[in-house]
Design a protein around this motif. Structure first.
Motif, PDB file in Angstrom:
ATOM      1  N   THR A 159      30.976  23.934  36.964  1.00 25.44           N
ATOM      2  CA  THR A 159      30.658  24.701  38.128  1.00 25.44           C
ATOM      3  C   THR A 159      31.663  25.992  38.216  1.00 25.44           C
ATOM      4  O   THR A 159      31.430  27.070  38.504  1.00 25.44           O
ATOM      5  CB  THR A 159      30.223  23.955  39.220  1.00 25.44           C
ATOM      6  OG1 THR A 159      29.190  23.009  39.092  1.00 25.44           O
ATOM      7  CG2 THR A 159      29.921  25.102  40.358  1.00 25.44           C
ATOM      8  N   LEU A 160      32.708  25.672  38.281  1.00 24.41           N
ATOM      9  CA  LEU A 160      33.847  26.696  38.437  1.00 24.41           C
ATOM     10  C   LEU A 160      33.900  27.615  37.250  1.00 24.41           C
ATOM     11  O   LEU A 160      34.154  28.741  37.413  1.00 24.41           O
ATOM     12  CB  LEU A 160      35.358  25.870  38.668  1.00 24.41           C
ATOM     13  CG  LEU A 160      35.499  25.252  39.991  1.00 24.41           C
ATOM     14  CD1 LEU A 160      36.730  24.383  39.724  1.00 24.41           C
ATOM     15  CD2 LEU A 160      35.435  26.037  41.324  1.00 24.41           C
ATOM     16  N   ALA A 161      33.601  27.019  36.186  1.00 25.09           N
ATOM     17  CA  ALA A 161      33.704  28.027  34.948  1.00 25.09           C
ATOM     18  C   ALA A 161      32.538  28.886  34.941  1.00 25.09           C
ATOM     19  O   ALA A 161      32.486  30.016  34.629  1.00 25.09           O
ATOM     20  CB  ALA A 161      33.673  27.022  33.583  1.00 25.09           C
ATOM     21  N   VAL A 162      31.357  28.396  35.549  1.00 22.27           N
ATOM     22  CA  VAL A 162      30.030  29.259  35.772  1.00 22.27           C
ATOM     23  C   VAL A 162      30.573  30.400  36.652  1.00 22.27           C
ATOM     24  O   VAL A 162      30.323  31.467  36.583  1.00 22.27           O
ATOM     25  CB  VAL A 162      28.869  28.337  36.192  1.00 22.27           C
ATOM     26  CG1 VAL A 162      27.774  29.409  36.418  1.00 22.27           C
ATOM     27  CG2 VAL A 162      28.568  27.521  35.081  1.00 22.27           C
ATOM     28  N   GLY A 163      31.178  29.989  37.936  1.00 19.75           N
ATOM     29  CA  GLY A 163      31.551  30.970  38.976  1.00 19.75           C
ATOM     30  C   GLY A 163      32.585  32.194  38.295  1.00 19.75           C
ATOM     31  O   GLY A 163      32.367  33.089  38.464  1.00 19.75           O
ATOM     32  N   ALA A 164      33.266  31.595  37.251  1.00 24.94           N
ATOM     33  CA  ALA A 164      34.436  32.478  36.769  1.00 24.94           C
ATOM     34  C   ALA A 164      33.723  33.581  35.762  1.00 24.94           C
ATOM     35  O   ALA A 164      33.962  34.669  35.489  1.00 24.94           O
ATOM     36  CB  ALA A 164      35.542  31.853  36.049  1.00 24.94           C
ATOM     37  N   CYS A 165      32.591  33.037  35.192  1.00 28.18           N
ATOM     38  CA  CYS A 165      31.698  33.850  34.439  1.00 28.18           C
ATOM     39  C   CYS A 165      30.876  34.958  35.038  1.00 28.18           C
ATOM     40  O   CYS A 165      31.015  36.001  34.561  1.00 28.18           O
ATOM     41  CB  CYS A 165      30.843  32.806  33.568  1.00 28.18           C
ATOM     42  SG  CYS A 165      29.706  33.698  32.526  1.00 28.18           S
ATOM     43  N   CYS A 166      30.421  34.373  36.025  1.00 30.21           N
ATOM     44  CA  CYS A 166      30.043  35.534  37.137  1.00 30.21           C
ATOM     45  C   CYS A 166      30.693  36.522  37.368  1.00 30.21           C
ATOM     46  O   CYS A 166      30.609  37.662  37.301  1.00 30.21           O
ATOM     47  CB  CYS A 166      29.354  34.783  38.297  1.00 30.21           C
ATOM     48  SG  CYS A 166      27.834  33.699  38.259  1.00 30.21           S
ATOM     49  N   LEU A 167      32.058  36.088  37.936  1.00 34.95           N
ATOM     50  CA  LEU A 167      33.139  37.268  38.295  1.00 34.95           C
ATOM     51  C   LEU A 167      33.448  37.854  36.860  1.00 34.95           C
ATOM     52  O   LEU A 167      33.713  39.341  37.130  1.00 34.95           O
ATOM     53  CB  LEU A 167      34.180  36.618  38.790  1.00 34.95           C
ATOM     54  CG  LEU A 167      35.388  37.675  39.422  1.00 34.95           C
ATOM     55  CD1 LEU A 167      34.797  38.695  40.525  1.00 34.95           C
ATOM     56  CD2 LEU A 167      36.333  37.090  40.025  1.00 34.95           C
ATOM     57  N   SER A 168      33.419  37.369  35.893  1.00 33.07           N
ATOM     58  CA  SER A 168      33.879  38.356  34.695  1.00 33.07           C
ATOM     59  C   SER A 168      32.873  39.251  34.158  1.00 33.07           C
ATOM     60  O   SER A 168      33.194  40.363  33.642  1.00 33.07           O
ATOM     61  CB  SER A 168      34.358  37.279  33.408  1.00 33.07           C
ATOM     62  OG  SER A 168      35.387  36.717  33.834  1.00 33.07           O
ATOM     63  N   VAL A 169      31.561  39.020  34.301  1.00 31.21           N
ATOM     64  CA  VAL A 169      30.452  39.579  34.045  1.00 31.21           C
ATOM     65  C   VAL A 169      30.684  40.995  35.022  1.00 31.21           C
ATOM     66  O   VAL A 169      30.554  42.031  34.888  1.00 31.21           O
ATOM     67  CB  VAL A 169      28.946  39.097  34.176  1.00 31.21           C
ATOM     68  CG1 VAL A 169      27.983  39.916  34.119  1.00 31.21           C
ATOM     69  CG2 VAL A 169      28.794  38.148  32.933  1.00 31.21           C
ATOM     70  N   LEU A 170      30.654  40.523  36.263  1.00 29.53           N
ATOM     71  CA  LEU A 170      31.008  41.780  37.525  1.00 29.53           C
ATOM     72  C   LEU A 170      32.004  42.722  36.958  1.00 29.53           C
ATOM     73  O   LEU A 170      31.790  43.828  37.126  1.00 29.53           O
ATOM     74  CB  LEU A 170      30.872  41.146  38.571  1.00 29.53           C
ATOM     75  CG  LEU A 170      31.208  41.858  40.006  1.00 29.53           C
ATOM     76  CD1 LEU A 170      29.830  42.827  40.237  1.00 29.53           C
ATOM     77  CD2 LEU A 170      31.393  41.211  41.141  1.00 29.53           C
ATOM     78  N   ASN A 171      33.092  42.064  36.824  1.00 27.73           N
ATOM     79  CA  ASN A 171      34.323  42.929  36.569  1.00 27.73           C
ATOM     80  C   ASN A 171      34.176  43.731  35.233  1.00 27.73           C
ATOM     81  O   ASN A 171      34.448  44.771  35.339  1.00 27.73           O
ATOM     82  CB  ASN A 171      35.704  42.093  36.670  1.00 27.73           C
ATOM     83  CG  ASN A 171      36.080  41.655  38.238  1.00 27.73           C
ATOM     84  OD1 ASN A 171      35.513  42.512  39.069  1.00 27.73           O
ATOM     85  ND2 ASN A 171      36.918  40.554  38.177  1.00 27.73           N
ATOM     86  N   ALA A 172      33.530  43.087  34.541  1.00 26.04           N
ATOM     87  CA  ALA A 172      33.376  43.777  32.967  1.00 26.04           C
ATOM     88  C   ALA A 172      32.447  45.110  33.323  1.00 26.04           C
ATOM     89  O   ALA A 172      32.690  46.053  32.823  1.00 26.04           O
ATOM     90  CB  ALA A 172      32.788  42.917  31.836  1.00 26.04           C
ATOM     91  N   ALA A 173      31.361  44.969  34.071  1.00 28.34           N
ATOM     92  CA  ALA A 173      30.557  45.801  34.308  1.00 28.34           C
ATOM     93  C   ALA A 173      31.277  47.035  35.070  1.00 28.34           C
ATOM     94  O   ALA A 173      31.101  48.282  34.771  1.00 28.34           O
ATOM     95  CB  ALA A 173      29.232  45.514  35.157  1.00 28.34           C
TER      96      ALA A 173
END
Length: 192
Positions: A115-129
């Motif tokens: 679940t923490l990895a999924v949250g990190a993925c969300c933030l990485s998508v947001l930051n990349a955008a």
């Protein structure tokens, strides 16, 4: 002494989500979206389970989902204001990347770690955008966890949910900063 990436650090210290209410066209092209997804998937992921996947929703798909959300919200007796907000979320922004939590059954890696990895993925998508120059905002809301809606209209399985709808577009206005945490109030230093 380590070599600092000052541009990356400056971005992280100044990053600011852009309200999904202010997003419009244009949006990233396919190559731009691929770069955002590549960055999004490049997160800590113990045993490389990939407990996440992406659904890229274009403008027509978002408008379709907005209509379906209205009908579905009425059918389940959802609060009218919450339904209207969900409809707006889908129909306002021109592009969305849904980060789907797709946890893998295993005794090796606890669910919380996935679940923490999924949250990190969300933030990485947001930051990349954001780092790519687009406006972007991470939203959830009741539709992210409504199993029947997700299965029927987004193709998720019964054990999946949307960890984040990352809405992306061109910001109509420059975002203002908001209050940030007082570090002294949330930090404990242990030196011995």
């Amino acid at each position: 002494m380590p070599q600092a990436n000052l541009d990356a650090l400056k971005f992280l210290l100044e990053r600011r989500s852009v309200s999904h209410k202010t997003l419009s066209f244009p949006v990233p092209d396919r190559a731009g979206i691929d770069a955002i997804l590549t960055a999004g998937a490049r997160v800590p992921d113990h045993k490389m389970l990939e407990p996440f996947r992406f659904i890229v929703l274009g403008d027509a798909a978002l408008n379709r989902l907005g209509g379906v959300v209205q009908i579905y919200g009425d059918q389940i007796g959802q609060d009218a204001d919450k339904t209207a907000k969900a409809v707006f979320n889908f129909t306002n922004a021109p592009l969305c990347i849904a980060v789907v939590a797709s946890l893998k059954p295993t005794d090796m890696i606890p669910e919380v770690e996935q679940t923490l990895a999924v949250g990190a993925c969300c933030l990485s998508v947001l930051n990349a955008a954001l780092a790519s120059g687009w406006g972007a905002n991470w939203i959830t809301g009741w539709t992210a966890f409504e199993t029947a809606f997700l299965q029927d209209h987004m193709g998720l399985s019964a054990d999946e949910y949307v960890a984040g709808f990352i809405f992306i577009g061109t910001a109509k206005t420059e975002p203002t900063d908001r209050k940030r945490p007082e570090l002294d109030a949330i930090t404990t230093w242990v030196t011995e």
